[in-house]
Design an enzyme around this catalytic site. Structure first.
Site, mmCIF file in Angstrom:
data_model
loop_
_atom_site.group_PDB
_atom_site.id
_atom_site.type_symbol
_atom_site.label_atom_id
_atom_site.label_comp_id
_atom_site.label_asym_id
_atom_site.label_seq_id
_atom_site.Cartn_x
_atom_site.Cartn_y
_atom_site.Cartn_z
ATOM 1 N N HIS A 1 0.796 -1.223 0.000
ATOM 2 C CA HIS A 1 0.000 0.000 0.000
ATOM 3 C C HIS A 1 0.826 1.270 0.000
ATOM 4 O O HIS A 1 0.349 2.353 0.325
ATOM 5 C CB HIS A 1 -1.019 -0.021 1.141
ATOM 6 C CG HIS A 1 -2.251 -0.790 0.759
ATOM 7 N ND1 HIS A 1 -2.188 -2.057 0.214
ATOM 8 C CD2 HIS A 1 -3.561 -0.464 0.780
ATOM 9 C CE1 HIS A 1 -3.409 -2.466 -0.057
ATOM 10 N NE2 HIS A 1 -4.272 -1.522 0.273
ATOM 11 N N ASP B 1 -5.865 4.814 9.984
ATOM 12 C CA ASP B 1 -7.283 4.954 9.631
ATOM 13 C C ASP B 1 -7.812 3.702 8.939
ATOM 14 O O ASP B 1 -9.007 3.429 8.956
ATOM 15 C CB ASP B 1 -7.482 6.127 8.659
ATOM 16 C CG ASP B 1 -7.210 7.457 9.320
ATOM 17 O OD1 ASP B 1 -7.154 7.511 10.559
ATOM 18 O OD2 ASP B 1 -7.039 8.452 8.582
ATOM 19 N N GLU C 1 -9.468 13.988 14.727
ATOM 20 C CA GLU C 1 -8.975 14.220 13.369
ATOM 21 C C GLU C 1 -9.713 15.428 12.803
ATOM 22 O O GLU C 1 -10.381 16.165 13.537
ATOM 23 C CB GLU C 1 -9.165 12.979 12.474
ATOM 24 C CG GLU C 1 -8.209 11.846 12.807
ATOM 25 C CD GLU C 1 -7.997 10.868 11.652
ATOM 26 O OE1 GLU C 1 -8.543 11.081 10.544
ATOM 27 O OE2 GLU C 1 -7.277 9.876 11.872
HETATM 28 C C1 LIG Z 1 -5.913 3.322 1.900
HETATM 29 C C2 LIG Z 1 -4.690 3.658 2.734
HETATM 30 C C3 LIG Z 1 -4.844 4.236 3.980
HETATM 31 C C4 LIG Z 1 -3.738 4.555 4.756
HETATM 32 N N1 LIG Z 1 -3.944 5.124 5.976
HETATM 33 C C5 LIG Z 1 -2.892 5.397 6.763
HETATM 34 C C6 LIG Z 1 -3.077 5.963 8.041
HETATM 35 O O1 LIG Z 1 -4.190 6.240 8.465
HETATM 36 N N2 LIG Z 1 -1.990 6.196 8.813
HETATM 37 C C7 LIG Z 1 -0.731 5.878 8.391
HETATM 38 O O2 LIG Z 1 0.211 6.073 9.160
HETATM 39 N N3 LIG Z 1 -0.524 5.376 7.165
HETATM 40 C C8 LIG Z 1 -1.568 5.138 6.348
HETATM 41 N N4 LIG Z 1 -1.348 4.630 5.098
HETATM 42 C C9 LIG Z 1 0.041 4.459 4.631
HETATM 43 C C10 LIG Z 1 0.607 3.127 5.050
HETATM 44 O O3 LIG Z 1 0.817 3.069 6.442
HETATM 45 C C11 LIG Z 1 1.945 2.878 4.392
HETATM 46 O O4 LIG Z 1 1.864 3.015 3.006
HETATM 47 C C12 LIG Z 1 2.461 1.491 4.727
HETATM 48 O O5 LIG Z 1 3.794 1.358 4.297
HETATM 49 C C13 LIG Z 1 1.605 0.465 4.048
HETATM 50 O O6 LIG Z 1 1.824 -0.789 4.618
HETATM 51 P P1 LIG Z 1 2.079 -2.023 3.665
HETATM 52 O O7 LIG Z 1 2.074 -3.185 4.567
HETATM 53 O O8 LIG Z 1 1.172 -2.041 2.519
HETATM 54 O O9 LIG Z 1 3.585 -1.675 3.224
HETATM 55 P P2 LIG Z 1 4.319 -1.914 1.833
HETATM 56 O O10 LIG Z 1 3.866 -0.908 0.862
HETATM 57 O O11 LIG Z 1 4.234 -3.325 1.447
HETATM 58 O O12 LIG Z 1 5.814 -1.587 2.297
HETATM 59 C C14 LIG Z 1 6.178 -0.287 2.713
HETATM 60 C C15 LIG Z 1 7.683 -0.228 3.013
HETATM 61 O O13 LIG Z 1 7.967 -0.987 4.180
HETATM 62 C C16 LIG Z 1 8.841 -2.044 3.890
HETATM 63 N N5 LIG Z 1 8.349 -3.205 4.624
HETATM 64 C C17 LIG Z 1 7.201 -3.892 4.433
HETATM 65 N N6 LIG Z 1 7.102 -4.882 5.327
HETATM 66 C C18 LIG Z 1 8.196 -4.804 6.106
HETATM 67 C C19 LIG Z 1 8.668 -5.556 7.209
HETATM 68 N N7 LIG Z 1 7.990 -6.600 7.698
HETATM 69 N N8 LIG Z 1 9.844 -5.198 7.773
HETATM 70 C C20 LIG Z 1 10.545 -4.158 7.297
HETATM 71 N N9 LIG Z 1 10.154 -3.425 6.252
HETATM 72 C C21 LIG Z 1 8.995 -3.736 5.665
HETATM 73 C C22 LIG Z 1 8.785 -2.234 2.393
HETATM 74 O O14 LIG Z 1 9.979 -2.770 1.881
HETATM 75 C C23 LIG Z 1 8.551 -0.824 1.912
HETATM 76 O O15 LIG Z 1 9.750 -0.122 1.845
HETATM 77 C C24 LIG Z 1 -2.433 4.310 4.277
HETATM 78 C C25 LIG Z 1 -2.265 3.745 3.012
HETATM 79 C C26 LIG Z 1 -3.374 3.422 2.245
HETATM 80 C C27 LIG Z 1 -3.168 2.858 0.886
#
Ligand SMILES: Cc1cc2nc3c(=O)[nH]c(=O)nc-3n(C[C@H](O)[C@H](O)[C@H](O)COP(=O)(O)OP(=O)(O)OC[C@H]3O[C@@H](n4cnc5c(N)ncnc54)[C@H](O)[C@@H]3O)c2cc1C
Ligand SMILES: *[C@@H]1O[C@H](CO)[C@@H](O)[C@H](O)[C@H]1NC(C)=O
Ligand SMILES: *[C@@H]1O[C@H](CO)[C@@H](O)[C@H](O)[C@H]1NC(C)=O
Ligand SMILES: *[C@@H]1O[C@H](CO)[C@@H](O)[C@H](O)[C@H]1NC(C)=O
Ligand SMILES: *[C@@H]1O[C@H](CO)[C@@H](O)[C@H](O)[C@H]1NC(C)=O
Ligand SMILES: *[C@@H]1O[C@H](CO)[C@@H](O)[C@H](O)[C@H]1NC(C)=O
Length: 522
Positions: A95, A155, A272
């Site tokens: 994400h 969120d 918020e």
């Molecule tokens: C619809 C939506 C709502 C969101 N709302 C919020 C919010 O309310 N608050 C907020 O803070 N953020 C929010 N986000 C952002 C979100 O927290 C970040 O984009 C987060 O990185 C997404 O998590 P993911 O597991 O999909 O990570 P990914 O996109 O898969 O990875 C993100 C980064 O972290 C690294 N990574 C992934 N897993 C690990 C691991 N286990 N150990 C070490 N590194 C790792 C990856 O290599 C990459 O660099 C939102 C995003 C979306 C799309």
């Protein structure tokens, strides 16, 4: 499988340690030791080549479905010992919006959805141990049966634990509990050298703080021990509308200041807010589960500059205290300066409140509006400059078009542990301002990806030109100079930790900070 891996690498001109083991004894797969599945399947490769942002594409050489933390350690070690600049990127739920979990010259580890250990709860000490790839929705699901829940949220709950802890993890609870990275007791991490280490404030603390907010640069989180509290049963969720930005921010700041003061009454659990520059359409209102968000404007007439601000607050409670909640909220609202008669109230189970954004996702999906490009921009704006930001951006650059929700809420900096890798402005209070935009290709030039990216650049330039020292949250930069500036006085620590925990720069290269054998001057 492993043979195939060797051939793939050879195909790309790589002769790695992994390859070497197999040259010496191609049938000796156990010496390689990996139990999970290393996949070269086109479908698998394609599934990790894109992300929520929809702007960045990169296909890895292989996708790894790990079997355990030890398995990840074996894979990373093999890559670490190879000499050809291969990389490893953990992918949570993908994400990110700028390719942060991608790599084109290495292996993507699929952290979410892999068969792993179930969550383990310690009721007495109130914590849960979860797999790094677990989604927060599942973490919640695993603790609720014990009457417990994590304290600090995002969120949206379909994000992985490792993914949000690599950034900060913030929502309307952050003002009182701090970000998610302030609510972790312990981690298991596979470093860039392929070592599996347990770390906490007391044990390997340098690694612990490096990884929290560390953008995946120091290790792969395989286990996190998350702080829990007794789970509330219900939530009273209220919104009120302002047309006066100062009145809005003063009220928000007043509300977050109540925390930490005694007596323990009239305190909120969630604060918020949002900016409404564009009242129409699902794209702008999808995160709202209130009945008629579109009616705010008709309620108050056209406001000053067309811009309105919505304060959004919530109070958690147990069924048995339902009566006192009414009184508390009423007393609190009396002290605020919103436009009379703009109050809307919802009352719902705690889980439904936490999972509220998922409903919006389903609405957008049903109209084919979820899988579109998302040129999101998330900023931390210092409290001292937020008024100028309002005039220049909300009432200026946006030109009455937002193409998505704009969140704005204040956060107390004293809830952020300074030793982590996360970066905030210097002010004691700063605002999260999140432009959560969706680009559409429907003939309207002000809705295109190009237009919105250009507007993002204008917003950043406006801050730069006016010396508004914002920090990007979920930062995205493409040059060394920008990253060094982003980290500011944390850069030398960040760099030193990188040299210690991932000296060959093989982890999370999709962040664009370090690449294999690429070094910045300190
Ligand atoms: C619809 C939506 C709502 C969101 N709302 C919020 C919010 O309310 N608050 C907020 O803070 N953020 C929010 N986000 C952002 C979100 O927290 C970040 O984009 C987060 O990185 C997404 O998590 P993911 O597991 O999909 O990570 P990914 O996109 O898969 O990875 C993100 C980064 O972290 C690294 N990574 C992934 N897993 C690990 C691991 N286990 N150990 C070490 N590194 C790792 C990856 O290599 C990459 O660099 C939102 C995003 C979306 C799309
Ligand atoms: C929670 O877990 C239970 C049992 O594993 C499952 O049946 C239920 O669907 C889960 N709920 C959610 C929201 O994932
Ligand atoms: C906006 O609110 C501020 C702070 O409450 C107040 O000082 C100011 O007079 C208000 N402006 C208008 C136009 O009402
Ligand atoms: C606004 O409210 C009116 C009634 O007050 C209702 O008929 C209309 O559907 C509402 N519009 C939206 C967008 O919810
Ligand atoms: C936005 O709309 C308001 C009225 O609805 C108007 O006064 C204002 O000039 C518009 N702003 C821009 C930048 O177009
Ligand atoms: C580049 O890789 C080599 C070995 O592969 C290593 O010795 C060297 O330290 C690396 N350079 C940097 C800057 O990390």
């Amino acid at each position: 499988m492993a043979l195939e891996f060797f051939f793939t690498l050879a195909l790309y001109g790589f002769v790695t340690t992994i390859g070497l083991i197999l040259i010496l004894d191609p049938t000796n797969i156990p010496s390689f030791g990996i139990k999970g599945k290393l996949s070269f399947d086109q479908h698998d490769l394609a599934s990790v080549s894109h992300d929520f942002g929809g702007q960045s594409q990169a296909e890895p050489l292989a996708v790894f479905h790990p079997d355990s933390a030890e398995d990840i350690a074996r894979l990373v070690k093999a890559v670490y010992e190879s000499t050809q600049g291969l990389t490893v990127s953990a992918r949570g739920h993908g994400h990110s919006v700028n390719g942060q979990a991608q790599t084109s010259n290495g292996i993507v580890i699929r952290m979410s959805g892999s068969p792993t250990k179930p969550a383990r709860i310690n009721e007495k000490l109130k914590y849960v141990d979860v797999w790094g790839g677990d989604l927060w929705i599942n973490v919640l699901n695993s603790t609720l049966g014990y009457g417990l829940a994590p304290k600090s949220w995002t969120d949206y709950l379909y994000l992985s634990v490792g993914g949000t802890l690599s950034n900060a993890g913030i929502s309307g609870q952050a003002f009182r509990h701090g970000p998610q990275i302030s609510n972790v007791y312990e981690l298991d991490v596979v470093t860039g050298k392929g070592e599996l280490k347990t770390c906490s404030e007391k044990q390997n603390s340098e690694l612990f703080y490096a990884v929290l907010g560390g953008l995946g640069q120091f290790g792969i989180i395989t286990r996190a021990r998350i702080a829990l509290e007794p789970s509330p049963q219900r939530v009273r969720w209220i919104r009120v509308v302002y047309s006066n930005f100062s009145a809005f921010t003063q009220d928000q700041e007043y509300l977050i200041s109540l925390h930490g003061q005694s007596p323990d009454v009239e305190k909120l659990d969630y604060i918020e807010g949002s900016v409404v520059v564009d009242h129409a359409g699902l794209i702008n209102n999808w995160r709202s589960s209130f009945a008629s968000p579109g009616n705010v404007s008709s309620l108050v007439g056209v406001a000053n500059g067309g811009v309105l601000y919505r304060l959004e607050i919530a109070k958690n409670y147990q069924q048995s205290n339902a009566n006192s909640v009414d009184e508390e909220i009423e007393a609190l609202l009396k002290r605020l300066h919103y436009i009379p008669a703009t109050t809307s109230t919802t009352d719902l189970p705690y889980v439904d409140f936490l999972d509220r954004v998922h409903k919006g996702e389903l609405k957008l999906r049903s109209q084919g509006l979820w899988e579109v490009p998302h040129p999101w921009l998330n900023l931390f704006v210092p409290k001292s400059r937020v008024e100028e930001f309002d005039k220049g951006v909300f009432k200026g650059i946006l030109g009455n078009h937002s193409q998505g929700p704009i969140l704005i809420y204040p956060i107390n900096r004293n809830k952020w542990e300074k030793r982590t890798s996360a970066v905030t402005p210097d002010d004691e209070v700063f605002y999260l301002v999140a432009f959560l935009r969706s680009a559409l290709d429907n003939g309207d030039s002000s809705q295109t990806l190009e237009y919105l990216n250009n507007q993002n650049r204008q917003i950043l330039k406006f801050c730069d030109d006016n010396g508004i020292k914002i920090k990007q949250y979920l930062p995205h930069y493409t040059t060394q100079k920008e990253w060094i500036e982003h980290f500011g006085d944390k850069w030398s620590t960040f760099y030193r930790r990188k040299m210690e925990f991932d000296p060959k720069h093989i982890l999370a290269t999709g962040q664009g900070i370090f690449y294999p054998n690429f070094s910045y001057n300190e």
